[in-house]
Design a protein around this motif. Structure first.
Motif, mmCIF file in Angstrom:
data_model
loop_
_atom_site.group_PDB
_atom_site.id
_atom_site.type_symbol
_atom_site.label_atom_id
_atom_site.label_comp_id
_atom_site.label_asym_id
_atom_site.label_seq_id
_atom_site.Cartn_x
_atom_site.Cartn_y
_atom_site.Cartn_z
ATOM 1 N N UNK A 19 35.914 23.636 42.110
ATOM 2 C CA UNK A 19 34.419 24.117 41.786
ATOM 3 C C UNK A 19 33.597 24.267 42.766
ATOM 4 N N UNK A 20 33.860 23.992 43.917
ATOM 5 C CA UNK A 20 33.088 24.368 45.130
ATOM 6 C C UNK A 20 33.417 25.849 45.464
ATOM 7 N N UNK A 21 34.599 26.420 44.701
ATOM 8 C CA UNK A 21 34.856 27.896 45.172
ATOM 9 C C UNK A 21 34.128 28.837 44.433
ATOM 10 N N UNK A 22 33.371 28.198 43.375
ATOM 11 C CA UNK A 22 32.433 29.200 42.560
ATOM 12 C C UNK A 22 31.270 29.462 43.280
ATOM 13 N N UNK A 23 30.716 30.528 42.816
ATOM 14 C CA UNK A 23 29.418 30.995 43.530
ATOM 15 C C UNK A 23 28.153 30.078 42.769
ATOM 16 N N UNK A 25 25.675 30.843 40.691
ATOM 17 C CA UNK A 25 25.326 31.270 39.449
ATOM 18 C C UNK A 25 26.508 30.584 38.324
ATOM 19 N N UNK A 26 27.759 30.925 39.112
ATOM 20 C CA UNK A 26 28.842 30.435 38.109
ATOM 21 C C UNK A 26 28.715 28.922 37.985
ATOM 22 N N UNK A 27 28.477 28.404 39.259
ATOM 23 C CA UNK A 27 28.208 27.073 39.214
ATOM 24 C C UNK A 27 27.027 26.388 38.389
ATOM 25 N N UNK A 28 26.066 27.137 38.312
ATOM 26 C CA UNK A 28 24.862 26.727 37.500
ATOM 27 C C UNK A 28 25.161 26.776 35.749
ATOM 28 N N UNK A 29 25.888 28.074 35.717
ATOM 29 C CA UNK A 29 26.505 28.107 34.271
ATOM 30 C C UNK A 29 27.341 27.175 33.695
ATOM 31 N N UNK A 30 28.272 26.685 34.586
ATOM 32 C CA UNK A 30 29.251 25.692 34.426
ATOM 33 C C UNK A 30 28.552 24.127 34.361
ATOM 34 N N UNK A 57 41.560 24.877 34.393
ATOM 35 C CA UNK A 57 41.224 26.202 34.172
ATOM 36 C C UNK A 57 40.796 26.951 35.275
ATOM 37 N N UNK A 58 39.846 26.359 36.074
ATOM 38 C CA UNK A 58 39.243 27.228 36.993
ATOM 39 C C UNK A 58 40.313 26.972 38.547
ATOM 40 N N UNK A 59 41.308 26.496 38.455
ATOM 41 C CA UNK A 59 42.147 26.326 39.624
ATOM 42 C C UNK A 59 43.039 27.569 39.567
ATOM 43 N N UNK A 64 35.884 34.596 35.860
ATOM 44 C CA UNK A 64 35.143 33.565 35.242
ATOM 45 C C UNK A 64 34.728 33.703 34.026
ATOM 46 N N UNK A 65 34.335 34.747 33.372
ATOM 47 C CA UNK A 65 33.913 34.901 31.870
ATOM 48 C C UNK A 65 34.903 34.385 30.993
ATOM 49 N N UNK A 66 35.990 34.901 31.268
ATOM 50 C CA UNK A 66 37.065 34.460 30.371
ATOM 51 C C UNK A 66 37.364 32.906 30.510
ATOM 52 N N UNK A 67 37.619 32.610 31.548
ATOM 53 C CA UNK A 67 37.852 30.921 31.880
ATOM 54 C C UNK A 67 36.789 30.229 31.332
ATOM 55 N N UNK A 68 35.475 30.724 31.638
ATOM 56 C CA UNK A 68 34.500 29.781 31.028
ATOM 57 C C UNK A 68 34.538 29.613 29.513
ATOM 58 N N UNK A 69 35.032 30.969 28.973
ATOM 59 C CA UNK A 69 35.169 30.844 27.371
ATOM 60 C C UNK A 69 36.250 29.896 27.129
ATOM 61 N N UNK A 70 37.228 30.046 27.573
ATOM 62 C CA UNK A 70 38.498 29.244 27.376
ATOM 63 C C UNK A 70 38.151 27.912 27.619
ATOM 64 N N UNK A 71 37.457 27.390 28.594
ATOM 65 C CA UNK A 71 36.874 25.784 28.884
ATOM 66 C C UNK A 71 35.973 25.640 27.745
ATOM 67 N N UNK A 72 34.984 26.556 27.549
ATOM 68 C CA UNK A 72 33.890 25.888 26.505
ATOM 69 C C UNK A 72 34.516 25.907 25.009
#
Length: 92
Positions: A19-23, A25-30, A57-59, A64-72
């Motif tokens: 998760x620390x590899x996300x920027x 903005x991405x971390x905040x959305x997650x 998922x994030x490994x 990011x958008x597709x991974x976030x959609x899959x995760x959600x």
């Protein structure tokens, strides 16, 4: 929201190397998505499944958008399953 769950999510966000590899903005959305998930009051087992799946998922991160959609979607499925099981046990 359960403060223990919030702390667990915050600890996860701070300590997880994937998760620390996300920027930022991405971390905040997650983080918002995870807070939304705990607002449905998952049990600890379900929350652990959600966090494990998040790491998985994030490994293998591609988009990011597709991974976030899959995760959600998976998060929603896990919460719905827990709610249905809880409702079923409550009725019987």
């Amino acid at each position: 929201m359960d403060i223990k769950m919030v702390r667990l999510v915050d600890q996860y966000m701070v300590s997880n190397k994937i998760i620390q590899t996300l920027d930022l903005g991405e971390m905040e959305l997650l983080r918002k998505l995870l807070y939304k998930a705990i607002s449905f009051k998952p049990d600890k087992s379900t929350l652990n499944q959600i966090l494990s799946y998040c790491t998985k998922v994030f490994r293998g991160r591609k988009s990011f958008t597709k991974d976030l959609a899959r995760f959600s979607n998976r998060t929603f499925d896990l919460i719905l399953l827990q709610q249905l099981q809880f409702g079923f046990h409550k009725q019987h």
